[in-house]
Write a protein that holds these residues in place. Structure first.
Motif, PDB file in Angstrom:
ATOM      1  N   LEU A   9       0.718  -1.325   0.048  1.00  0.00           N
ATOM      2  CA  LEU A   9      -0.081   0.144   0.023  1.00  0.00           C
ATOM      3  C   LEU A   9       0.769   1.381  -0.160  1.00  0.00           C
ATOM      4  CD1 LEU A   9      -2.803   1.450   0.044  1.00  0.00           C
ATOM      5  CD2 LEU A   9      -2.821   1.017   2.552  1.00  0.00           C
ATOM      6  N   ALA A  10       1.858   1.080   0.903  1.00  0.00           N
ATOM      7  CA  ALA A  10       2.882   2.397   0.838  1.00  0.00           C
ATOM      8  C   ALA A  10       3.250   2.753  -0.517  1.00  0.00           C
ATOM      9  CB  ALA A  10       4.021   2.255   1.592  1.00  0.00           C
ATOM     10  N   GLY A  11       3.837   1.684  -1.480  1.00  0.00           N
ATOM     11  CA  GLY A  11       4.255   1.836  -2.836  1.00  0.00           C
ATOM     12  C   GLY A  11       3.173   2.724  -3.767  1.00  0.00           C
ATOM     13  N   TRP A  12       1.737   2.149  -3.295  1.00  0.00           N
ATOM     14  CA  TRP A  12       0.918   3.073  -4.156  1.00  0.00           C
ATOM     15  C   TRP A  12       0.591   4.541  -3.909  1.00  0.00           C
ATOM     16  CZ3 TRP A  12      -0.662   1.429  -8.649  1.00  0.00           C
ATOM     17  CH2 TRP A  12      -0.528  -0.093  -9.172  1.00  0.00           C
ATOM     18  N   LEU A  13       0.543   4.520  -2.501  1.00  0.00           N
ATOM     19  CA  LEU A  13       0.464   5.968  -1.970  1.00  0.00           C
ATOM     20  C   LEU A  13       1.667   6.901  -2.287  1.00  0.00           C
ATOM     21  CD1 LEU A  13      -0.916   5.083   1.852  1.00  0.00           C
ATOM     22  CD2 LEU A  13      -2.303   5.758  -0.521  1.00  0.00           C
ATOM     23  N   ASP A  14       2.917   6.179  -2.251  1.00  0.00           N
ATOM     24  CA  ASP A  14       4.117   7.047  -2.618  1.00  0.00           C
ATOM     25  C   ASP A  14       3.875   7.672  -4.153  1.00  0.00           C
ATOM     26  OD1 ASP A  14       5.195   6.615  -0.078  1.00  0.00           O
ATOM     27  OD2 ASP A  14       6.735   4.995  -0.891  1.00  0.00           O
ATOM     28  N   ARG A  15       3.177   6.864  -4.900  1.00  0.00           N
ATOM     29  CA  ARG A  15       3.060   7.286  -6.200  1.00  0.00           C
ATOM     30  C   ARG A  15       2.045   8.535  -6.318  1.00  0.00           C
ATOM     31  NH1 ARG A  15       2.326   2.066 -10.366  1.00  0.00           N
ATOM     32  NH2 ARG A  15       4.273   0.919  -9.652  1.00  0.00           N
ATOM     33  N   LEU A  16       0.989   8.305  -5.373  1.00  0.00           N
ATOM     34  CA  LEU A  16       0.033   9.553  -5.364  1.00  0.00           C
ATOM     35  C   LEU A  16       0.696  10.635  -4.741  1.00  0.00           C
ATOM     36  CD1 LEU A  16      -3.100   7.602  -4.051  1.00  0.00           C
ATOM     37  CD2 LEU A  16      -2.854   8.256  -6.512  1.00  0.00           C
ATOM     38  N   VAL A  17       1.330  10.654  -4.103  1.00  0.00           N
ATOM     39  CA  VAL A  17       2.134  11.748  -2.909  1.00  0.00           C
ATOM     40  C   VAL A  17       3.113  12.487  -4.210  1.00  0.00           C
ATOM     41  CG1 VAL A  17       3.842  12.458  -1.550  1.00  0.00           C
ATOM     42  CG2 VAL A  17       2.030  11.093  -0.765  1.00  0.00           C
ATOM     43  N   ALA A  18       3.935  11.594  -4.815  1.00  0.00           N
ATOM     44  CA  ALA A  18       4.529  11.852  -5.912  1.00  0.00           C
ATOM     45  C   ALA A  18       3.927  12.781  -7.008  1.00  0.00           C
ATOM     46  CB  ALA A  18       5.496  11.200  -6.496  1.00  0.00           C
ATOM     47  N   ALA A  19       2.971  12.405  -7.384  1.00  0.00           N
ATOM     48  CA  ALA A  19       2.084  13.154  -8.593  1.00  0.00           C
ATOM     49  C   ALA A  19       1.373  14.180  -8.092  1.00  0.00           C
ATOM     50  CB  ALA A  19       1.216  11.880  -8.823  1.00  0.00           C
TER      51      ALA A  19
END
Length: 228
Positions: A9-19
């Protein structure tokens, strides 16, 4: 609850934060030291955080006395917010007036609220009255909508579902009393959520909320899609 998610889940959330997509993270703690640490860890990951005193989310937390990053500026979009308050069980307040007054006295940039108090939906004027923070500046008022579960305390819960549950209604969730997971893509449930003046989403729109926070959207992962 730990504000740090599991690795996947952290990996997916990191993508959102980066975007540049806001990520709202709610965790639960009563100890002031733990609360401060939860906010610190969420901020380190780039999340917009709220730490509730318990999973019921039925009170405005006493700590911290001032929301992290509180300011008097206007918040016109979620990306501008520095904090939020999630209050989903307003029945703990003495009456509707106390509930609305307590919310109006907060300085949070975003309010995430149950759409009703004591079963009676908030009106457009009541929602509009919450759009100004106590210290000045506009804020967003979002509605909470549990799309992936039928809740037995809602006015749209049908007692007939107890003895003759629809095919899209799952058995009671032992971890969340009063919540029955649903196949939210089923036409029968869709009719409860939208498409008529008494439907949940239609009432949210009529009340003028600025947006909707959808809960239990992960129901697809554990409900058999052959609901009929």
């Amino acid at each position: 609850a730990d504000p740090v998610p599991d690795a996947e889940l952290a990996g997916w959330l990191d993508r959102l934060v980066a975007a540049g997509t806001p990520v709202l993270a709610t965790s639960y703690c009563r100890d002031p030291v733990g609360i401060d640490e939860a906010y610190r860890r969420s901020a380190a990951r780039g999340y917009l955080a709220f730490v509730a005193p318990g999973p019921a989310c039925d009170a405005v937390p006493a700590h911290p006395a001032v929301p992290p990053g509180a300011h008097a500026g206007d918040v016109a979009r979620l990306g501008d917010a520095r904090n939020y308050l999630q209050l989903l069980s307003p029945g703990s307040f003495a009456d509707r007036g106390e509930y609305l007054a307590r919310l109006a006295a907060t300085d949070h940039d975003v309010l995430v609220l149950d759409t009703c108090h004591d079963g009676v939906p908030l009106t457009a004027s009541e929602v509009d009255g919450l759009r100004t923070k106590s210290g000045g500046g506009g804020r967003l008022v979002l509605a909470y909508l549990c799309i992936g579960a039928a809740e037995t305390h809602r006015d749209d819960w049908q007692q007939a579902w107890e003895s003759e549950p629809p095919s899209w209604l799952e058995p009671a969730d032992p971890d969340r009393p009063g919540h029955r997971p649903v196949a939210y893509w089923a036409p029968g449930w869709v009719g409860v959520v939208l498409g008529n003046p008494e439907a949940r989403l239609d009432r949210i729109l009529a009340a003028g909320f600025d947006g909707v926070l959808l809960d239990r959207i992960d129901a697809y992962a554990y409900i058999d899609d052959s609901y009929g």
